[in-house]
Design a protein around this motif. Structure first.
Motif, mmCIF file in Angstrom:
data_model
loop_
_atom_site.group_PDB
_atom_site.id
_atom_site.type_symbol
_atom_site.label_atom_id
_atom_site.label_comp_id
_atom_site.label_asym_id
_atom_site.label_seq_id
_atom_site.Cartn_x
_atom_site.Cartn_y
_atom_site.Cartn_z
ATOM 1 N N MET A 1 -1.604 12.077 0.688
ATOM 2 C CA MET A 1 -1.630 11.231 -0.501
ATOM 3 C C MET A 1 -0.602 10.118 -0.342
ATOM 4 S SD MET A 1 -0.764 12.222 -4.481
ATOM 5 C CE MET A 1 -2.084 13.427 -4.576
ATOM 6 N N PHE A 2 -1.001 8.887 -0.725
ATOM 7 C CA PHE A 2 -0.120 7.731 -0.652
ATOM 8 C C PHE A 2 0.070 7.167 -2.065
ATOM 9 C CE2 PHE A 2 -1.919 8.127 3.530
ATOM 10 C CZ PHE A 2 -0.879 7.811 4.392
ATOM 11 N N ASP A 3 1.262 6.639 -2.305
ATOM 12 C CA ASP A 3 1.526 6.058 -3.629
ATOM 13 C C ASP A 3 1.066 4.607 -3.662
ATOM 14 O OD1 ASP A 3 3.417 4.553 -2.261
ATOM 15 O OD2 ASP A 3 5.132 5.735 -2.962
ATOM 16 N N GLY A 4 1.407 3.905 -4.754
ATOM 17 C CA GLY A 4 0.949 2.527 -4.915
ATOM 18 C C GLY A 4 1.518 1.581 -3.886
ATOM 19 N N ASP A 5 2.632 1.942 -3.249
ATOM 20 C CA ASP A 5 3.210 1.112 -2.186
ATOM 21 C C ASP A 5 2.748 1.546 -0.790
ATOM 22 O OD1 ASP A 5 4.713 -0.399 -4.021
ATOM 23 O OD2 ASP A 5 6.270 1.148 -4.064
ATOM 24 N N HIS A 6 1.729 2.400 -0.749
ATOM 25 C CA HIS A 6 1.176 2.918 0.515
ATOM 26 C C HIS A 6 2.219 3.699 1.310
ATOM 27 C CE1 HIS A 6 -2.488 -0.050 0.727
ATOM 28 N NE2 HIS A 6 -2.402 0.615 -0.417
ATOM 29 N N LEU B 1 3.764 7.561 2.058
ATOM 30 C CA LEU B 1 3.261 8.932 2.081
ATOM 31 C C LEU B 1 3.960 9.782 1.024
ATOM 32 C CD1 LEU B 1 1.438 11.007 3.560
ATOM 33 C CD2 LEU B 1 3.415 11.550 5.002
ATOM 34 N N VAL B 2 3.144 10.472 0.239
ATOM 35 C CA VAL B 2 3.674 11.411 -0.742
ATOM 36 C C VAL B 2 3.641 12.825 -0.170
ATOM 37 C CG1 VAL B 2 3.376 12.386 -3.061
ATOM 38 C CG2 VAL B 2 2.941 9.947 -2.654
#
Length: 539
Positions: free
Chosen positions: A1-6, A8-9
């Motif tokens: 999963m990636f956040d809005g800034d690309h 890695l979560v």
């Protein structure tokens, strides 16, 4: 999963194993670009990173899922799905679909290829033919060759279907090597193959290919220690002369194939419009033949076998005749091959055995009756019981029955065939090799089975008494027979000079028009009278 800034979560271990990544390199907070650069350094990303990320950003910004099939350098195929989230981030799934795609490709291949030979099947052949015919409208020419194997059924019946399958694979390989890369070879039926020859200039190009195919197919095969020999008949149709549609062209090639088979097999024929009527006649003959046995249209004629010294009849050969209610007498050469093709030869052969034994029971004591058996009959598990039953029903001693076989029966030298012949010999039945000298290795078969008689083919007798080579051959065969305690019979004796020659060369027995043509039972009976010697001119 990636956040809005690309960035890695989270990612699972499966992702790292899939791409050979370490936990140190793949940890929360790293950017998508860093991750792709690390994969590229490891050889697990072969695309353009900037282009990939731009395409991904454009798709996600539109609120749609980014889907891509990625071909890995190691041959794997990864299905990547990037699902957008409301906060601007996305969830990426990576699915290794390599085996699934290979299975799909195998299924697609199997749908259009023959499972045994891996050649194109009828469906793919027709598709390629339709594509090739599209070029005919632009001035190109092509040929369709339709072929099937002669004597293949005998291989299946004597050696078994697994050996027949192996033969088909070998034939397919030889056909592949006989054509160009631009041509198509397909297996379209049991022992039927078809070829598209593209870019021909003239019919001679196809004739040369047909000859090359014939030579390739008829060369002997070594299958599990068995030497197998088959031949092929080929029908040829040309486009645009014989048609520009797949169905019409295939029909023309099929009719040409039947023309080749009707002309003696082992050859090729180009389509001619008159073949359509001959094809219809062939189908009518097949239908009539199926009904003829039940309708009692068959009869036996007999040709005497005569002692060359005292002119005494030693036996008679039973020869099948078909008296068609409308066409009259149909020559055996015309209907016997058809009977073999449609599977009628076994019941027809049983009828011949029973009828011949019953007729011979009325002949003078010691007079034999000779019956020809086809390879299919000899390989039948039922042949020995049929012979026993025929002899018992007629009350005929076994030693008065003579079975004539040709070299093709022994060509495969199977244990089953040899066991059958030995069982017949144990019953007291005599075994004769017919048409001796016309096959590939007649001499070798004399070592494998103790025949009672060798019948020297008429092609050698016709050269007597003037042909020096014929004299040498007949003398050698007669001497060989004497040394092996076998009777040498000369076939096709038509003149007194030939009779004197075969007697002088050591033949003990003769058969031919000089003494008698084949005749019905009622006409043959008077010939058993002592010292009767009808001549050909009075027969």
């Amino acid at each position: 999963m990636f956040d809005g800034d690309h960035r890695l979560v989270v990612c699972n271990d499966r992702y790292m194993r899939m791409y050979g990544l370490s936990r140190d390199a793949v940890k929360p907070g790293c950017t998508l670009r860093q991750l792709l650069e690390h994969r590229k350094a490891n050889g697990n990303f072969s695309g353009d990173i900037a282009g990939y990320m731009a395409q991904l950003a454009e798709t996600l910004s539109a609120g749609t899922t980014f889907a891509k099939l990625v071909e890995q350098p190691d041959g794997r195929t990864i299905a990547v799905l990037n699902h957008p989230m409301s906060d601007g981030g996305f969830v990426a799934t990576h699915d290794d679909i390599t085996e699934r795609r290979r299975a799909e490709q195998r299924i697609a291949h199997m749908a259009r290829h023959d499972a045994l030979t891996d050649l194109p099947n009828r469906m793919l052949f027709r598709e390629r033919l339709a594509d090739a015919l599209a070029g005919v409208g632009r001035g190109q020419k092509l040929a369709v060759l339709y072929l099937d194997l002669d004597r293949f059924k005998g291989v299946n019946d004597t050696l078994g279907h697994p050996m027949g399958d192996e033969l088909l694979k070998l034939v397919g390989g030889r056909l592949r090597h006989s054509v160009r890369d631009t041509d198509t070879v397909a297996r379209v039926g049991g022992d039927e193959f078809a070829i598209i020859q593209n870019g021909i200039e003239q019919p001679l190009d196809t004739a040369l290919l047909a000859r090359r195919i014939g030579e390739a197919v008829r060369a002997p095969y070594d299958i599990a220690g068995h030497v197998v020999v088959v031949d092929t008949s080929i029908g040829i149709a040309l486009a645009p002369n014989d048609g520009v549609e797949p169905d019409g062209l295939l029909k023309a090639a099929d009719m040409a194939l039947y023309g080749a088979k009707a002309d003696g097999r082992g050859t090729y024929r180009f389509f001619e419009p008159a073949m359509d009527s001959r094809m219809k006649a062939r189908r009518e003959l097949e239908i009539a033949l199926r009904a003829a046995l039940a309708a009692g249209q068959f009869d036996l004629h007999y040709q005497p076998l005569v002692n060359v010294d005292d002119h005494r009849i030693t036996g008679c050969e039973a020869l099948l005749r078909w008296n068609h209610p409308e066409r009259g007498m149909i020559p055996p050469a015309e209907f016997i091959p058809v009977a073999e093709e449609i599977g009628l030869i076994v019941p027809l052969g049983e009828w011949v055995l029973r009828k011949a034994c019953a007729d011979a029971a009325s002949w003078p004591d010691g007079t034999k009756v000779a019956v020809n058996l086809s390879p299919i009959q000899v390989s039948s598990q039922n042949i020995v019981p049929v012979v026993v039953s025929a002899l018992a029903a007629a009350g005929l001693p076994a030693e008065r029955l003579e079975i004539e076989i040709t070299e093709s029966v022994l060509m495969h030298n199977t244990a089953t065939t040899m066991a059958t012949l030995h069982r017949l010999r144990e019953l007291g039945v005599h075994i004769s090799m017919d048409d001796f000298g016309t096959g590939y290795s007649s001499l070798s078969y004399l070592r494998k089975f103790p025949f009672d008689k060798i019948k020297i083919d008429r092609s050698f007798i016709s050269g007597l008494p003037d042909d020096a080579e014929a004299i040498a051959i007949v003398r050698a065969v007669a001497g060989l027979a004497a040394n092996l305690n076998m009777t040498a019979t000369a076939e096709g004796v038509e003149t007194e000079a030939q009779l004197e020659a075969v007697r002088a060369l050591g033949c003990a027995e003769m058969q031919g028009y000089l003494f008698s043509r084949p005749m019905p039972l009622a006409q043959i009976m008077p010939l058993f009278e002592p010292k009767r010697w009808p001549m050909a001119k009075s027969a």
